[in-house]
Structures are given as C-alpha cells and as structure tokens.
Scaffold this motif. Structure first.
Motif, PDB file in Angstrom:
ATOM      1  N   THR A 131       3.364   4.353   7.284  1.00 20.58           N
ATOM      2  CA  THR A 131       2.438   4.861   8.295  1.00 20.58           C
ATOM      3  C   THR A 131       2.149   3.782   9.336  1.00 20.58           C
ATOM      4  O   THR A 131       2.357   2.594   9.094  1.00 20.58           O
ATOM      5  CB  THR A 131       1.085   5.277   7.675  1.00 20.58           C
ATOM      6  N   SER A 132       1.618   4.207  10.474  1.00 17.26           N
ATOM      7  CA  SER A 132       1.228   3.250  11.516  1.00 17.26           C
ATOM      8  C   SER A 132       0.127   2.324  11.029  1.00 17.26           C
ATOM      9  O   SER A 132       0.008   1.185  11.489  1.00 17.26           O
ATOM     10  CB  SER A 132       0.745   3.991  12.769  1.00 17.26           C
ATOM     11  N   GLY A 133      -0.709   2.817  10.102  1.00 14.35           N
ATOM     12  CA  GLY A 133      -1.774   1.984   9.549  1.00 14.35           C
ATOM     13  C   GLY A 133      -1.248   0.800   8.781  1.00 14.35           C
ATOM     14  O   GLY A 133      -1.927  -0.215   8.652  1.00 14.35           O
ATOM     15  N   ALA A 134      -0.057   0.929   8.235  1.00 17.75           N
ATOM     16  CA  ALA A 134       0.672  -0.159   7.592  1.00 17.75           C
ATOM     17  C   ALA A 134      -0.181  -0.913   6.576  1.00 17.75           C
ATOM     18  O   ALA A 134      -0.492  -0.394   5.510  1.00 17.75           O
ATOM     19  CB  ALA A 134       1.247  -1.102   8.652  1.00 17.75           C
ATOM     20  N   LEU A 135      -0.590  -2.130   6.911  1.00 20.73           N
ATOM     21  CA  LEU A 135      -1.236  -3.025   5.955  1.00 20.73           C
ATOM     22  C   LEU A 135      -2.584  -2.504   5.493  1.00 20.73           C
ATOM     23  O   LEU A 135      -2.880  -2.480   4.293  1.00 20.73           O
ATOM     24  CB  LEU A 135      -1.391  -4.417   6.584  1.00 20.73           C
ATOM     25  N   TYR A 136      -3.440  -2.068   6.448  1.00 21.44           N
ATOM     26  CA  TYR A 136      -4.773  -1.625   6.029  1.00 21.44           C
ATOM     27  C   TYR A 136      -4.689  -0.309   5.260  1.00 21.44           C
ATOM     28  O   TYR A 136      -5.446  -0.074   4.310  1.00 21.44           O
ATOM     29  CB  TYR A 136      -5.708  -1.500   7.237  1.00 21.44           C
ATOM     30  N   PHE A 137      -3.747   0.569   5.638  1.00 19.44           N
ATOM     31  CA  PHE A 137      -3.579   1.845   4.937  1.00 19.44           C
ATOM     32  C   PHE A 137      -3.137   1.593   3.500  1.00 19.44           C
ATOM     33  O   PHE A 137      -3.705   2.137   2.548  1.00 19.44           O
ATOM     34  CB  PHE A 137      -2.549   2.708   5.668  1.00 19.44           C
ATOM     35  N   SER A 138      -2.105   0.751   3.334  1.00 20.95           N
ATOM     36  CA  SER A 138      -1.590   0.489   1.987  1.00 20.95           C
ATOM     37  C   SER A 138      -2.625  -0.250   1.140  1.00 20.95           C
ATOM     38  O   SER A 138      -2.706  -0.023  -0.075  1.00 20.95           O
ATOM     39  CB  SER A 138      -0.284  -0.299   2.054  1.00 20.95           C
ATOM     40  N   ALA A 139      -3.430  -1.135   1.767  1.00 21.46           N
ATOM     41  CA  ALA A 139      -4.475  -1.824   1.009  1.00 21.46           C
ATOM     42  C   ALA A 139      -5.467  -0.821   0.430  1.00 21.46           C
ATOM     43  O   ALA A 139      -5.886  -0.925  -0.730  1.00 21.46           O
ATOM     44  CB  ALA A 139      -5.199  -2.837   1.897  1.00 21.46           C
ATOM     45  N   GLY A 140      -5.847   0.169   1.250  1.00 18.86           N
ATOM     46  CA  GLY A 140      -6.771   1.183   0.780  1.00 18.86           C
ATOM     47  C   GLY A 140      -6.190   2.037  -0.335  1.00 18.86           C
ATOM     48  O   GLY A 140      -6.911   2.469  -1.245  1.00 18.86           O
ATOM     49  N   LYS A 141      -4.891   2.282  -0.284  1.00 16.59           N
ATOM     50  CA  LYS A 141      -4.242   3.113  -1.307  1.00 16.59           C
ATOM     51  C   LYS A 141      -3.950   2.339  -2.591  1.00 16.59           C
ATOM     52  O   LYS A 141      -3.903   2.921  -3.675  1.00 16.59           O
ATOM     53  CB  LYS A 141      -2.936   3.688  -0.752  1.00 16.59           C
ATOM     54  N   LEU A 142      -3.721   1.028  -2.479  1.00 17.31           N
ATOM     55  CA  LEU A 142      -3.345   0.227  -3.646  1.00 17.31           C
ATOM     56  C   LEU A 142      -4.547  -0.316  -4.411  1.00 17.31           C
ATOM     57  O   LEU A 142      -4.404  -0.730  -5.564  1.00 17.31           O
ATOM     58  CB  LEU A 142      -2.458  -0.947  -3.202  1.00 17.31           C
ATOM     59  N   ALA A 143      -5.716  -0.346  -3.784  1.00 19.86           N
ATOM     60  CA  ALA A 143      -6.901  -0.899  -4.438  1.00 19.86           C
ATOM     61  C   ALA A 143      -7.379   0.016  -5.565  1.00 19.86           C
ATOM     62  O   ALA A 143      -7.419   1.237  -5.414  1.00 19.86           O
ATOM     63  CB  ALA A 143      -8.018  -1.099  -3.416  1.00 19.86           C
ATOM     64  N   LYS A 144      -7.746  -0.577  -6.681  1.00 21.58           N
ATOM     65  CA  LYS A 144      -8.263   0.203  -7.798  1.00 21.58           C
ATOM     66  C   LYS A 144      -9.715   0.623  -7.541  1.00 21.58           C
ATOM     67  O   LYS A 144     -10.139   1.705  -7.928  1.00 21.58           O
ATOM     68  CB  LYS A 144      -8.192  -0.624  -9.088  1.00 21.58           C
ATOM     69  N   ARG A 145     -10.471  -0.266  -6.931  1.00 24.28           N
ATOM     70  CA  ARG A 145     -11.880  -0.005  -6.603  1.00 24.28           C
ATOM     71  C   ARG A 145     -12.163  -0.533  -5.209  1.00 24.28           C
ATOM     72  O   ARG A 145     -11.419  -1.340  -4.674  1.00 24.28           O
ATOM     73  CB  ARG A 145     -12.805  -0.707  -7.606  1.00 24.28           C
ATOM     74  N   HIS A 146     -13.260  -0.077  -4.629  1.00 24.78           N
ATOM     75  CA  HIS A 146     -13.703  -0.532  -3.315  1.00 24.78           C
ATOM     76  C   HIS A 146     -12.590  -0.386  -2.263  1.00 24.78           C
ATOM     77  O   HIS A 146     -12.330  -1.297  -1.475  1.00 24.78           O
ATOM     78  CB  HIS A 146     -14.163  -1.991  -3.376  1.00 24.78           C
ATOM     79  N   GLN A 147     -11.947   0.768  -2.284  1.00 22.14           N
ATOM     80  CA  GLN A 147     -10.837   1.000  -1.355  1.00 22.14           C
ATOM     81  C   GLN A 147     -11.244   0.810   0.098  1.00 22.14           C
ATOM     82  O   GLN A 147     -10.496   0.248   0.892  1.00 22.14           O
ATOM     83  CB  GLN A 147     -10.279   2.424  -1.559  1.00 22.14           C
ATOM     84  N   GLY A 148     -12.447   1.274   0.438  1.00 19.48           N
ATOM     85  CA  GLY A 148     -12.890   1.154   1.816  1.00 19.48           C
ATOM     86  C   GLY A 148     -13.024  -0.293   2.256  1.00 19.48           C
ATOM     87  O   GLY A 148     -12.609  -0.659   3.363  1.00 19.48           O
ATOM     88  N   ALA A 149     -13.586  -1.140   1.407  1.00 17.12           N
ATOM     89  CA  ALA A 149     -13.787  -2.548   1.754  1.00 17.12           C
ATOM     90  C   ALA A 149     -12.449  -3.275   1.906  1.00 17.12           C
ATOM     91  O   ALA A 149     -12.245  -4.028   2.865  1.00 17.12           O
ATOM     92  CB  ALA A 149     -14.645  -3.236   0.695  1.00 17.12           C
ATOM     93  N   TRP A 150     -11.528  -3.065   0.968  1.00 16.18           N
ATOM     94  CA  TRP A 150     -10.209  -3.712   1.062  1.00 16.18           C
ATOM     95  C   TRP A 150      -9.509  -3.288   2.354  1.00 16.18           C
ATOM     96  O   TRP A 150      -8.925  -4.114   3.066  1.00 16.18           O
ATOM     97  CB  TRP A 150      -9.339  -3.338  -0.140  1.00 16.18           C
ATOM     98  N   SER A 151      -9.588  -2.012   2.631  1.00 15.62           N
ATOM     99  CA  SER A 151      -8.939  -1.483   3.826  1.00 15.62           C
ATOM    100  C   SER A 151      -9.594  -2.035   5.094  1.00 15.62           C
ATOM    101  O   SER A 151      -8.918  -2.405   6.061  1.00 15.62           O
ATOM    102  CB  SER A 151      -9.010   0.047   3.810  1.00 15.62           C
ATOM    103  N   TRP A 152     -10.915  -2.105   5.084  1.00 18.78           N
ATOM    104  CA  TRP A 152     -11.688  -2.573   6.242  1.00 18.78           C
ATOM    105  C   TRP A 152     -11.314  -4.009   6.616  1.00 18.78           C
ATOM    106  O   TRP A 152     -10.967  -4.299   7.762  1.00 18.78           O
ATOM    107  CB  TRP A 152     -13.169  -2.472   5.915  1.00 18.78           C
TER     108      TRP A 152
END
Length: 483
Positions: free
Chosen positions: A73-94
């Motif tokens: 996806t165009s979101g690339a790094l932040y998108f994958s961070a949100g999908k790969l995080a077990k918890r606090h997906q929003g914070a990792w993605s942010w």
C-alpha cells in the motif's frame, strides 16, 4: 488491504525500481558526502565502508521487501507497522508515519538545497565574478521545489517517464564521469592508495573517526522505501515492489563502488582537495581541468534534481495514505485525488511546501538549516526499523508472494541491529572541537519531532486514530473503486 482504489496502476516493474534507484542516487549521494569521508577514514573507509554498509543495507532492503510483499500500500511503513503490532496498533502506526513523513520532507529539502549549492558552484566556475549567498541558495531551492511540484501534479505516466530517464541519466552519467577520471588524467594513485587511512575529524581515536566515515554510505542509501510507497500504482505490486527495492540497492551498490574508486584514484593533492569547499568538484578540476569538470558538474546537478523529484513523489504518496487514515491535519484535503490526472495534487503541493519551510532557516544560518534536515536519515531509518522489528515479534507473520522463507527472521534481526548501530553513529559528535557550528544537532531534531508527536498523540490523536482504516469487506471496497 481494505481501501478503494483511487490511484491508477501505471508503474511497471522497471518504473518501480527506477524511483528507488533515483532516490538513492549514487551520484548525488557520493558527491554530497565524499568530502566528509575524506576526513573521516579516507580512502580505506570510503571504499571498504561502501562495500560493508551496502551489504548491511541489503539486509534492510530484503526485510522491508518481505513486508512490502505482504502489505503493498501507499502507506507502506506506517500501514505495515499498524498491521504487524500485537498491541497499541495506533501508536506504532502513528510514530512510524510521522518519522517517515519528517524524514522524507528532510530528504527532499536536503537534496534540493545540495542541488542549489552545486548550481551556484557551476555558476561561479562559469562566471568567476559570481558570488554565492545563502539567500540565493534558498531562492534557487524554492524554484526547484516549484518545478518538481508541477511535474508531480500531472499524470503518474509523466512521473514514470521522468524516473525512467533518470535511471539512464545516472547510469550514463556514471560511465561518463568514471571514463573521464580513468582515461584523461596522466597520473593516478597507486592501487595501495585504497588502503590509505586519514582521520581529520579532530578526535584522537582512529576507530571512532573510521566509524564516522561509514556514514557516507549510509547517507547515500536512503529512500528505497519509495518502491513500497508506489505499490498502489505498480502492477503486480506484491512482487514488483520488493524486487524494485532489492534491484535499486544492488545496482546502486555496484555502480556506487565503481564511482567511489574512480574518485579515490583520481585524487592529486589530498590535503588541498579534502579542505576545499566542495572536495569532489576540486578533484574533478585537479584531474581534468576546469572545462571538463564544469561539464561533469552538470551531470551531478541533473542527478540531484532527479533525486529531489523522486523524493517528492514518494513523500506525496505517504502523505496521501497517512491522511487517508485521518492522521494529518486537514486530512480530507490531502487524500483527495484529481479526477483528471488521477494524482493526489493537494498532497503534492504540501510535499513541496514543507521542504521549503525547512529550507528557510538557511537564509540566515547554514547551521540552523543543517539542524533542521539532520533528522532526515535518522527519521527514515527509524521508520524502516519499526515494522521490521514488529515482524520479528510475530510468530505467525503472513508472508506475501515475495518472501525470504526461513531466513526471514534472521535477516530482519540483522537489519534492525544495523539500523540501531548506524543511528547511534548519526547522533554522535562528528567533529572536534565541538562548537555551535560543528555540533551534531540530529539528536535534538529527533527529540523535537518525538516530543511533538507524543504531545499530539496524548492530547487528541489517540482518541481518533487507531491505525490503518478498513473501508469494509473486500466486496464492499471493490464497489467503491473509482477505476
């Protein structure tokens, strides 16, 4: 991935490779940082450091490519961070998204500022009475950003065409520069000169000085996430995006080594060149004469302009995706797509305005400008590290068609370790004695970015941003597609 398609898939495999190859841009990277390497390790670190760091960057690229295949996806790094995080997906993605955004903005600013500097060096060679000033450099940088924004405003086909041209400009330009440095001078350094070590950093430790010299290669190898960001506009992105990353790094490593060797062996008076305002330009003048050097300088300037354009393209797609998930102020503006050109036009102009804001301090102080853009590499590589680290923590990572199999975790571990080591080097003092002009402002710049992101997160963002947004089931999203 849960999004309706708004961008057209016009990038072929070569186009996807071209954008990362152009952003890495060996000519721009080497000519911009070669002088630093001459004083931090000299030829030994410039050559051997290039080989060693290139291998480490291949680990980073392979780990990123595996993730790009899984989440194209165009979101690339932040998108994958949100999908790969077990918890606090929003914070990792942010945090990943904002590090990526700031790093890319800093990269666009630094590249175009360097291009403006080299343009003025060319003008001074052409007209000796010309005197470069900080104000003129900022003005030229602003003009460059305007032209690059206009190019990105039109169809993605134009961007793809320009990136194809840039690949051949870089390859042919490299051959011309290397050929001139190889065949024209009547004298070259001996083969053993590649082992010559120099430490003019002011620090007594040769090991420390040599370690700092590794930053020359690290400075060059940034921006290969561009292939990841262009996934939504690339055909067969699950395969072509990771291949684009790996091919860009591999080709840059090989061609960059050739260019590095050509410059090293063409050095005449080492001390004179190392202390010059633009050491690579001085090497060209000493070895080839001012006329040929001036012609080759045009090749370097062209490479830098192509690099800045590709940087802006990648940054635009990250802005588009990040605002699509509501993570940026005025998000509804930045993720809109022109019905005529099928490009995120408003995001393009934001991607041009932000680097201009970073460049403006250079009107008064080059040190202030350096402090602002120093977060470029640190921010980008930290953004690279987060999804790779999160992938390491997963036992059930769902790999895409392009994957590393059982080697995925070891490669990711090496990638994260190298990013941490290189980022420590980027934040350590790089010259002694330490003065306001020589101080390394990267830690301060990074701290400012993280503090702002943290305050913003706890103040409002955590309540409205939960990570990448899903627009519905696959069949529902397909019905929303505008293409």
């Amino acid at each position: 991935m849960g999004y309706p398609r708004k961008l057209t898939r016009r990038f072929r495999a070569f186009d996807n490779f071209a954008i990362s190859f152009t952003i890495i841009n060996i000519i721009s990277g080497i000519f911009s940082s070669f002088g630093f390497g001459m004083n931090a390790g000299g030829p030994r670190i410039l050559v051997l450091g290039w080989v060693g760091v290139s291998v480490m960057v291949l680990f980073v690229g392979a780990a990123m490519g595996e993730i790009a295949s899984a989440y194209p996806t165009s979101g690339a790094l932040y998108f994958s961070a949100g999908k790969l995080a077990k918890r606090h997906q929003g914070a990792w993605s942010w945090y990943t998204g904002w590090l990526n955004f700031v790093g890319q903005v800093g990269g666009t600013a630094a590249t175009n500022f360097a291009a403006a500097t080299f343009i003025q060096a060319f003008l001074a060679m052409q007209w000796p009475s010309y005197e470069a000033t900080p104000q003129q450099t900022v003005g030229i940088t602003a003009a460059i950003l305007l032209l690059q924004a206009l190019a990105n405003t039109y169809t993605v086909r134009l961007v793809a065409l320009v990136n194809r041209i840039s690949v051949w400009w870089l390859l042919i330009g490299m051959v011309v520069i290397v050929g001139a440095l190889t065949f024209i001078p009547d004298h070259h350094q001996s083969p053993s000169f590649a082992a010559h070590f120099v430490n003019n950093t002011g620090f007594t430790s040769a090991v420390y000085g040599g370690m700092l010299g590794l930053l020359v290669t690290s400075w060059t190898f940034t921006g290969f996430d561009g292939s990841f960001h262009m996934s939504e506009e690339t055909v067969k992105a699950t395969v072509n995006a990771p291949r684009g990353i790996m091919r860009a790094i591999t080709c840059s490593a090989i061609t960059g080594l050739i260019l590095m060797l050509a410059l090293v062996y063409a050095i005449r008076d080492y001390g004179h060149a190392a202390s010059a305002d633009a050491p690579p330009v001085q090497i060209l003048v000493d070895a080839l004469g001012p006329g040929i050097a001036q012609f080759l300088l045009l090749i370097v300037i062209g490479a830098m302009l192509f690099c800045g354009l590709a940087n802006m393209t990648s940054n635009t797609r990250q802005i588009f995706a990040f605002s699509r998930d509501g993570a940026m102020p005025g998000s509804r503006w930045w993720h809109s797509v022109s019905a005529r050109t099928r490009t995120p036009v408003k995001a393009v102009w934001l991607a041009a305005a932000c680097p201009l804001v970073l460049v403006l301090p250079g009107w008064w102080s080059h040190t202030a400008f350096t402090a602002v853009v120093s977060v470029n590499v640190v921010g980008l590589f930290l953004a690279y590290a987060v999804p790779i680290f999160l992938r390491l923590r997963l036992d059930d990572f769902q790999a895409g068609p392009w994957n590393l199999g059982r080697y995925g975790r070891p490669v990711a571990a090496v990638a994260v370790a190298w990013i941490l080591i290189s980022n420590v080097l980027f934040m350590l003092p790089q010259a002694s004695p330490i003065t306001p002009d020589s101080f390394n402002y990267a830690p301060i710049a990074l701290a400012v970015v993280l503090i702002i992101a943290t305050v913003w997160w706890f103040a409002t963002a955590r309540r409205r941003f939960q990570g990448p947004v899903s627009y519905g089931r696959p069949d529902e999203v397909a019905a929303m597609d505008l293409i």
